[in-house]
Motif scaffolding. Structure first.
Motif, mmCIF file in Angstrom:
data_model
loop_
_atom_site.group_PDB
_atom_site.id
_atom_site.type_symbol
_atom_site.label_atom_id
_atom_site.label_comp_id
_atom_site.label_asym_id
_atom_site.label_seq_id
_atom_site.Cartn_x
_atom_site.Cartn_y
_atom_site.Cartn_z
ATOM 1 N N CYS A 26 0.830 -1.215 0.000
ATOM 2 C CA CYS A 26 0.000 0.000 0.000
ATOM 3 C C CYS A 26 0.861 1.261 0.000
ATOM 4 C CB CYS A 26 -0.959 -0.001 1.186
ATOM 5 S SG CYS A 26 -2.297 -1.209 1.030
ATOM 6 N N LEU A 27 1.968 1.236 0.741
ATOM 7 C CA LEU A 27 2.867 2.402 0.763
ATOM 8 C C LEU A 27 3.564 2.612 -0.583
ATOM 9 C CD1 LEU A 27 4.435 2.055 4.329
ATOM 10 C CD2 LEU A 27 2.764 3.760 3.539
ATOM 11 N N ALA A 29 2.125 1.690 -3.451
ATOM 12 C CA ALA A 29 1.030 2.065 -4.354
ATOM 13 C C ALA A 29 0.587 3.515 -4.167
ATOM 14 C CB ALA A 29 -0.160 1.133 -4.145
ATOM 15 N N ALA A 30 0.576 4.002 -2.922
ATOM 16 C CA ALA A 30 0.018 5.322 -2.625
ATOM 17 C C ALA A 30 0.610 6.461 -3.467
ATOM 18 C CB ALA A 30 0.143 5.624 -1.135
ATOM 19 N N PRO A 31 1.931 6.629 -3.525
ATOM 20 C CA PRO A 31 2.437 7.743 -4.346
ATOM 21 C C PRO A 31 2.196 7.542 -5.844
ATOM 22 C CG PRO A 31 4.273 6.511 -3.392
ATOM 23 C CD PRO A 31 3.007 5.964 -2.795
ATOM 24 N N ILE A 33 -0.417 6.091 -7.172
ATOM 25 C CA ILE A 33 -1.824 6.455 -7.377
ATOM 26 C C ILE A 33 -2.000 7.962 -7.237
ATOM 27 C CG2 ILE A 33 -4.149 6.239 -6.416
ATOM 28 C CD1 ILE A 33 -3.307 3.338 -5.580
ATOM 29 N N TRP A 34 -1.443 8.533 -6.185
ATOM 30 C CA TRP A 34 -1.652 9.954 -5.898
ATOM 31 C C TRP A 34 -1.111 10.861 -7.002
ATOM 32 C CZ3 TRP A 34 -4.872 12.116 -2.708
ATOM 33 C CH2 TRP A 34 -4.781 13.486 -2.473
ATOM 34 N N PRO A 40 -7.290 10.851 -7.735
ATOM 35 C CA PRO A 40 -6.980 9.572 -7.075
ATOM 36 C C PRO A 40 -8.090 9.017 -6.189
ATOM 37 C CG PRO A 40 -5.547 11.323 -6.272
ATOM 38 C CD PRO A 40 -6.351 11.900 -7.374
ATOM 39 N N LEU A 41 -8.870 9.863 -5.579
ATOM 40 C CA LEU A 41 -9.906 9.355 -4.678
ATOM 41 C C LEU A 41 -11.081 8.733 -5.423
ATOM 42 C CD1 LEU A 41 -9.845 12.100 -1.910
ATOM 43 C CD2 LEU A 41 -8.692 9.888 -1.959
ATOM 44 N N MET A 111 -4.255 -2.989 -4.453
ATOM 45 C CA MET A 111 -3.828 -1.583 -4.468
ATOM 46 C C MET A 111 -2.590 -1.406 -5.341
ATOM 47 S SD MET A 111 -5.865 0.437 -2.809
ATOM 48 C CE MET A 111 -4.860 1.887 -2.555
ATOM 49 N N ALA A 116 -2.513 0.850 -8.801
ATOM 50 C CA ALA A 116 -1.333 1.664 -9.088
ATOM 51 C C ALA A 116 -0.688 1.320 -10.432
ATOM 52 C CB ALA A 116 -0.307 1.516 -7.968
#
Length: 193
Positions: A26-27, A29-31, A33-34, A40-41, A111, A116
């Motif tokens: 998840c960490l 994937a987060a950047p 995706i963001w 992104p939301l 995720m 991502a």
């Protein structure tokens, strides 16, 4: 006559390790995706709304879990099934751990691979990457019929999850992934008993 030294049995892979892997995925994937998506939301509400994703996802998940169980029943005595059981028997499958491990894998892997990477690389390349990340678990290093059957199953499953993500949404692909894993881990737990 001397006996070969016995190796101590390995401790099972604990739930905390599985949850940590989910968090790391998840960490990562987060950047991606963001910074890689204009909104992104919206990831959780597209292409279908969240409630529709959950409803369609649950139907698809139960269908996928049933197919997974049926395929195992048809191949229960195969070398491929024996190797899969042996690989997953290393996990701590006591109590509710199959549920928590399955949810962690579904969230973390969907995720990273679907949310991502798939928009950047496409279903087929991401499914190949998904397969590569499962090489250590399935021990595909020995290329024989059993390994090819396992690899084909992982790849096809990833492609299916990729299309569920594209057509229905992330929540649906997470549900399908979780149910496939829950059924698989329950089969492994029953087999090792």
């Amino acid at each position: 006559m001397t006996q070969a030294p016995q190796t101590a049995p390995r401790a099972p892979i604990r739930l905390a390790s599985q949850l940590l892997t989910c968090l790391v995925f998840c960490l990562i994937a987060a950047p991606i995706i963001w910074f890689g998506r204009p909104h992104p939301l919206e990831l959780f509400s597209r292409p279908l709304g969240p409630l529709t994703q959950l409803l369609v996802g649950q139907v698809l998940a139960l269908l996928a879990a049933g197919v997974s169980w049926l395929l195992f029943r048809m191949t229960a005595n195969s070398a491929s099934s024996a190797r899969t059981i042996e690989s997953y028997a290393k996990l701590d499958l006591g109590g509710l751990n199959p549920l928590w491990i399955s949810i962690a894998a579904a969230v973390g892997e969907e995720m990273l691979f679907r949310a991502a990477l798939q928009p950047l690389l496409g279903v087929w390349i991401v499914s190949l990457l998904f397969l590569v990340t499962h090489v250590p678990v399935y021990r595909f290093r020995k290329l024989d019929g059993a390994a090819l059957a396992q690899a084909a199953g992982v790849f096809v499953g990833s492609v299916v999850l990729g299309f569920v993500f594209q057509r229905v949404g992330l929540l649906a692909s997470m549900l399908v992934h979780a149910w496939i894993d829950i059924v698989g881990l329950m089969i492994v737990r029953a087999a090792i008993r």
